[in-house]
Design a protein around this motif. Structure first.
Motif, PDB file in Angstrom:
ATOM      1  N   TRP A 242       0.852  -1.187   0.000  1.00 54.75           N
ATOM      2  CA  TRP A 242       0.000   0.000   0.000  1.00 54.75           C
ATOM      3  C   TRP A 242       0.886   1.234   0.000  1.00 54.75           C
ATOM      4  O   TRP A 242       1.869   1.314   0.752  1.00 54.75           O
ATOM      5  CB  TRP A 242      -0.906   0.007   1.233  1.00 54.75           C
TER       6      TRP A 242
ATOM      7  N   ASN B 253      -2.356   4.473  -4.079  1.00 54.91           N
ATOM      8  CA  ASN B 253      -2.373   3.463  -5.140  1.00 54.91           C
ATOM      9  C   ASN B 253      -3.391   3.852  -6.199  1.00 54.91           C
ATOM     10  O   ASN B 253      -4.461   4.374  -5.874  1.00 54.91           O
ATOM     11  CB  ASN B 253      -2.751   2.092  -4.590  1.00 54.91           C
TER      12      ASN B 253
ATOM     13  N   SER C  20      -4.065  -2.154  -4.153  1.00 57.11           N
ATOM     14  CA  SER C  20      -2.688  -2.439  -3.759  1.00 57.11           C
ATOM     15  C   SER C  20      -1.924  -3.062  -4.921  1.00 57.11           C
ATOM     16  O   SER C  20      -2.509  -3.656  -5.830  1.00 57.11           O
ATOM     17  CB  SER C  20      -2.680  -3.392  -2.560  1.00 57.11           C
ATOM     18  N   VAL C  21      -0.595  -2.925  -4.887  1.00 58.87           N
ATOM     19  CA  VAL C  21       0.276  -3.628  -5.828  1.00 58.87           C
ATOM     20  C   VAL C  21       0.718  -4.906  -5.122  1.00 58.87           C
ATOM     21  O   VAL C  21       1.315  -4.845  -4.036  1.00 58.87           O
ATOM     22  CB  VAL C  21       1.500  -2.773  -6.217  1.00 58.87           C
TER      23      VAL C  21
ATOM     24  N   GLN D  30       5.095   6.630 -10.080  1.00 61.11           N
ATOM     25  CA  GLN D  30       3.909   7.412  -9.773  1.00 61.11           C
ATOM     26  C   GLN D  30       3.796   8.596 -10.716  1.00 61.11           C
ATOM     27  O   GLN D  30       4.790   9.079 -11.259  1.00 61.11           O
ATOM     28  CB  GLN D  30       3.915   7.874  -8.317  1.00 61.11           C
TER      29      GLN D  30
ATOM     30  N   ARG E 265       1.544   3.207  -9.446  1.00 59.41           N
ATOM     31  CA  ARG E 265       1.026   2.104 -10.272  1.00 59.41           C
ATOM     32  C   ARG E 265       2.149   1.110 -10.520  1.00 59.41           C
ATOM     33  O   ARG E 265       3.341   1.429 -10.428  1.00 59.41           O
ATOM     34  CB  ARG E 265       0.523   2.628 -11.611  1.00 59.41           C
TER      35      ARG E 265
END
Length: 535
Positions: free
Chosen positions: A422, A433, A438-439, A483, A492
């Motif tokens: 996060w 995000n 979340s990634v 970002q 991202r």
């Protein structure tokens, strides 16, 4: 005039005879159509991080080949000359359409080869899968079969980079470190005075002393200079929990037992035992570490602990020490109770934590029921983490927070749960995000290491299989996050690359990230290059 049946049969016979004579006296029928050519495509290595992807086409059935076309699914990539037979060729990184949602970065390809003969006949091969991740530089790893992918540290940059790594345990238990350059040749070696394995940490090179410290949690630590020689080590009975470095190169160490030490980076001792400048031991009960030690800009030392007084009562405290080398060094200056924890019938939660770079904020991540978490930003020199002592608190985050790191010059906070990352705004705690998603680590992998590319806004993280008991696992996946611009910039996923063997990653002196995997040393492209390939 009507003809009788016999006469009509005679006419039909005559017509058939005339037609047969006409065919016999006319042109020959056209030759049968030749069979189409045959083409087979081979991808010698199906998962490649490099500057190009090597391919082999095998062609038969053309007297002369007009062209050899390569496609990814239905997208034309490039045409190659071919003389027939076996043709070796390669796709360059710039030939691949990463912006295609089906391709991505790393590129997931389904390649086919179309051969066109000079007479117009053509045919297409069966599809072949390939994964390709573009990098700026790919060198064979001279020590690829002898060392762990992690830890990894890099001196210099580009073609002058040298690599520090840690060897597997040899027969008899001797541990070895290696230093070598990317072009190969004999590696420098150093017999490590303590365990050196996949959990070992190599600190950045100190600007003043020119040295690095190397430590393995639960074991000892030692300092190495630019000549790859050990200049100091910790006492043999000191078990290191975590370690950071003073501006002059000395080590600030918290032991597994909770004691705090300042140990010099050089020594006159024949056994290379560094001088203990001071030692601090808390008068009350020993606590559990929360986050890493911090050396503030004014030389003060900060560290946070979870102090448990009973089964259902504990405090999160921040202690401040004088970090100097004079008589005041190691003395307690302040203690702040950041959070008091009470529970009714369960043990108090033990948060993960991280100080901001200036030590003004302590970020705390608390696990909640049902695999949830919350992150708090507490003022590090005020009591209670409420009202003016609290900067912010997030809403509920999915996953159990395992580690926290700051990045983007302190403007962002990364909170990593077991499988999710996060991205939070450090001034408000707002989730940054993209689309509030979340990634995540791929599949069943766990987030292992956060790699902030400070002072830039880039963040990388390495993912590994779940640990097997006390045995550390090595990463197999690297994820890059960038970002967008602006104060409300969103993070991202920029790229994701996974291997079947282990991998490691570290920054060189210019801030460029390198990856070590599959007996290769790989210098990644800049984030702007990846961003242009996948806007």
């Amino acid at each position: 005039m009507l003809h009788p049946p016999v006469t009509r049969r005679a006419w039909r016979t005559a017509l058939v005879l005339v037609s047969s004579l006409a065919i016999a006296c006319g042109d020959d029928p056209p030759p049968p159509t030749p069979d189409p050519p045959q083409v087979a495509l081979t991808v010698p290595q199906g998962n490649v991080a490099g500057t190009s992807l090597k391919l082999i086409a095998t062609i038969a059935g053309c007297e002369k080949v007009n062209t050899l076309n390569i496609y990814d699914r239905t997208t034309f990539l490039k045409a190659f000359p071919s003389g027939g037979g076996t043709t070796n060729f390669e796709l360059l990184a710039s030939d691949i359409p990463y912006s295609n949602p089906l391709v991505g970065l790393a590129a997931s390809l389904s390649l086919t080869a179309e051969v066109v003969c000079d007479d117009g006949r053509k045919n297409t091969s069966l599809p072949q899968p390939a994964t390709f991740f573009p990098v700026s530089r790919a060198n064979d790893d001279p020590q690829g079969l002898q060392v762990y992918a992690m830890p990894l540290a890099i001196d210099g940059s580009g073609s002058t980079a040298t690599f520090l790594s840690c060897a597997k345990t040899t027969t008899g238990g001797i541990e070895t470190m290696y230093r070598h350059n990317a072009s190969g040749g004999a590696a420098g070696t150093l017999q490590a005075p303590t365990l050196c394995n996949a959990s070992t940490v190599i600190t950045p090179r100190n600007a003043q002393s020119g040295k690095r410290w190397v430590y393995t949690p639960g074991y000892g630590a030692f300092a190495i200079d630019r000549d790859f020689k050990m200049t100091a080590r910790t006492p043999v009975d000191l078990e290191v929990n975590d370690l950071v470095v003073f501006p002059n190169g000395d080590a600030l160490i918290r032991s597994v037992q909770g004691l705090i030490y300042r140990i010099t980076h050089d020594t006159q001792d024949g056994l290379k035992i560094g001088v203990t400048r001071w030692e601090y031991q808390r008068e009350i009960s020993v606590g559990t570490p929360v986050g890493q030690l911090l050396i503030r800009g004014d030389g003060r030392v900060l560290f946070a602990s979870h102090i448990e007084y009973s089964e259902n009562r504990a405090d999160i405290i921040v202690e401040e020490l004088d970090g100097g080398t004079d008589s005041a060094g190691g003395t307690l200056q302040n203690t702040h109770i950041i959070r008091q924890l009470f529970t009714s019938n369960t043990a108090t939660p033990r948060p993960v934590g991280q100080f901001s770079s200036d030590g003004s904020i302590l970020y705390l991540g608390f696990a909640l029921p049902e695999d949830k978490s919350q992150v708090l930003a507490c003022v590090a020199n005020l009591e209670g983490c409420e009202g003016n002592a609290s900067k912010w608190a997030t809403g509920v985050l999915t996953g159990k927070v395992q580690q926290i790191a700051t990045y983007a010059n302190g403007s962002r906070v990364a909170a990593a749960t077991t499988q999710r990352v996060w991205l939070l705004d450090s001034t408000s705690g707002t989730i940054r995000n993209r689309e509030l998603r979340s990634v995540d680590a791929n599949g069943a992998l766990h987030v292992k290491y956060l790699l902030p590319a400070n002072p830039t806004s880039d963040l990388f993280f390495l993912n590994a299989p779940a640990a097997q008991g006390s045995t550390a696992t090595l990463p197999v996946e690297l994820v890059g996050v960038d970002q967008t611009l602006g104060s409300s910039a969103e993070g991202r996923e920029l790229f994701r690359y996974q291997v079947s063997v282990s991998m490691g990653a570290a920054f060189d002196d210019s801030g460029r990230l390198w990856m070590r995997t599959n007996q290769k040393l790989l210098e990644l492209q800049t984030t702007s290059q990846y961003r242009s390939a996948r806007p």
